[in-house]
Design a protein around this motif. Structure first.
Motif, PDB file in Angstrom:
ATOM      1  N   ASN A  14       0.825  -1.214   0.000  1.00 60.61           N
ATOM      2  CA  ASN A  14       0.000   0.000   0.000  1.00 60.61           C
ATOM      3  C   ASN A  14       0.855   1.258   0.000  1.00 60.61           C
ATOM      4  O   ASN A  14       0.584   2.206  -0.747  1.00 60.61           O
ATOM      5  N   LYS A  15       1.905   1.249   0.807  1.00 61.47           N
ATOM      6  CA  LYS A  15       2.777   2.428   0.933  1.00 61.47           C
ATOM      7  C   LYS A  15       3.445   2.787  -0.386  1.00 61.47           C
ATOM      8  O   LYS A  15       3.548   3.962  -0.753  1.00 61.47           O
ATOM      9  N   GLY A  69       2.509   1.596  -3.476  1.00 65.99           N
ATOM     10  CA  GLY A  69       1.645   1.461  -4.650  1.00 65.99           C
ATOM     11  C   GLY A  69       1.938   0.231  -5.484  1.00 65.99           C
ATOM     12  O   GLY A  69       1.859   0.268  -6.708  1.00 65.99           O
ATOM     13  N   LYS A 113      -3.397   2.080  -2.207  1.00 61.24           N
ATOM     14  CA  LYS A 113      -2.586   3.238  -2.580  1.00 61.24           C
ATOM     15  C   LYS A 113      -3.321   4.039  -3.644  1.00 61.24           C
ATOM     16  O   LYS A 113      -3.741   3.503  -4.660  1.00 61.24           O
ATOM     17  N   THR A 144     -10.322   3.028  -2.468  1.00 61.78           N
ATOM     18  CA  THR A 144      -9.013   3.622  -2.747  1.00 61.78           C
ATOM     19  C   THR A 144      -8.964   5.096  -2.353  1.00 61.78           C
ATOM     20  O   THR A 144      -7.905   5.702  -2.343  1.00 61.78           O
TER      21      THR A 144
END
Length: 355
Positions: free
Chosen positions: A38-39, A41, A92, A121
């Motif tokens: 997530n951090k 992408g 992300k 998102t």
């Protein structure tokens, strides 16, 4: 004998508990991976990684005298479960300050998963059902401050709405989800000069995750303006595939129009021969029943919809006549040459590469 049996069962129970502890630890690590993805992408689904895990475990299983296919099935279940743990509340967001996204659809259930993924998102999404939008009224107020408009609408409604597209903001990304791209995108490009993207999604909208599903994209205009959106779709775990519009429509014709066309031929045959569908169900195995169920429900909607699908492209009618000629030509089964020809066709089909 019973004492020895119970002893062995107790050992199995202990191993099962250890197995649960190992799976629990594995899923904790998976959650941490989800946070890192997530951090930065990174996509939820990485096919190369999954393939590597399964192949390695199958080789190790073989060395230990365990069935590789058994281990493959186990690890596929584990990996699929891992994705739901890896998925965190918010993906992300590629475009942090992106304007509002407007979705206009004729099927609330069908578009709901796509809409939910955008909201999850962090995008600002407005949704309007086609039946609640009156084109005769001034609808330009809907287009104010929107960065993207996603259209998943009927052909009839599209004809009415397309005239209003010239009022869209200059750089608004227009995403067309209609199955036949050549017709819709040509009309859109004539009336709207901004970025245009064609999407055709192949996922089951009843799922809660999109990973491992396919989506086809066709370039319309100004690729740079929507390249971020394609990256966003990949982050959700979707497999994306580019196709030329003409090629896309050619295959959609095969998938959609001919499906109904052959169903019609099949249905006509059943009616003309006075065959009972109920008796066919009774005598059929599971897979045959599935085919019959599809046949039974194929024309449950308005038959005009299927007729329109067949005639949607100028080439469709000509192609259907061509296929009818092929069928008629092969139907002379008492001719030895024809039997040889059919055998050759079946052999060629068998050799077709399927990935």
């Amino acid at each position: 004998m019973l004492n020895k049996l119970n002893l062995l069962r107790n050992k199995i129970d202990i191993l099962d508990l250890k197995l649960l502890d190992i799976l629990s630890e594995r899923l904790k690590l998976v959650k941490e991976i989800g946070l890192i993805k997530n951090k930065y992408g990174l996509p939820l689904y990485v096919p190369e990684r999954e393939k590597s895990i399964i192949n390695t475990k199958k080789k190790e299983a073989k060395k230990k005298g365990i069935s590789p296919s058994f281990i493959e099935n186990i690890f596929r279940y584990i990996i699929n479960e891992s994705y739901s743990y890896e998925k965190i509340k918010i993906f992300k967001k590629i475009k942090p300050n992106f304007s509002k996204i407007l979705i206009i659809s004729n099927n609330k259930q069908k578009i709901s998963l796509f809409k939910e993924m955008l909201i999850t998102t962090g995008y600002n999404v407005d949704y309007i059902e086609e039946k609640n939008l009156y084109i005769k009224n001034d609808i330009t107020y809907l287009f104010k401050n929107i960065g993207m408009i996603i259209l998943d609408i009927s052909k009839k409604f599209f004809t009415k709405l397309v005239k209003n597209l010239s009022f869209l903001p200059k750089n608004c990304v227009l995403v067309d989800l209609s199955p036949i791209k050549e017709i819709s995108i040509k009309k859109i490009l004539k009336l709207y000069k901004g970025p245009v993207l064609g999407l055709y999604y192949l996922f089951d909208y009843k799922k809660d995750l999109l990973f491992k599903e396919y989506i086809i994209y066709c370039h319309g205009r100004k690729k740079k303006n929507y390249s971020w959106f394609l990256k966003q779709i990949k982050i959700w775990g979707l497999k994306i595939q580019n196709m030329d519009i003409i090629e896309h429509d050619k295959y959609i014709f095969f998938i959609k129009s001919l499906k109904y066309f052959f169903m019609l031929i099949y249905s006509t045959f059943l009616i003309k021969t006075n065959i009972s569908l109920n008796k066919m169900f009774m005598l059929s195995k599971t897979m045959d029943c599935l085919h019959l169920f599809i046949l039974k429900n194929c024309f449950s909607q308005n038959p005009k919809l299927y007729n329109n699908l067949i005639k949607n492209s100028k080439n469709n009618t000509r192609n259907i006549k061509k296929y009818l000629d092929y069928i008629n030509n092969l139907a002379i089964l008492d001719n030895k040459n024809k039997i040889i020809e059919i055998t050759q066709i079946l052999r060629k089909i068998k050799k077709l590469p399927i990935t």
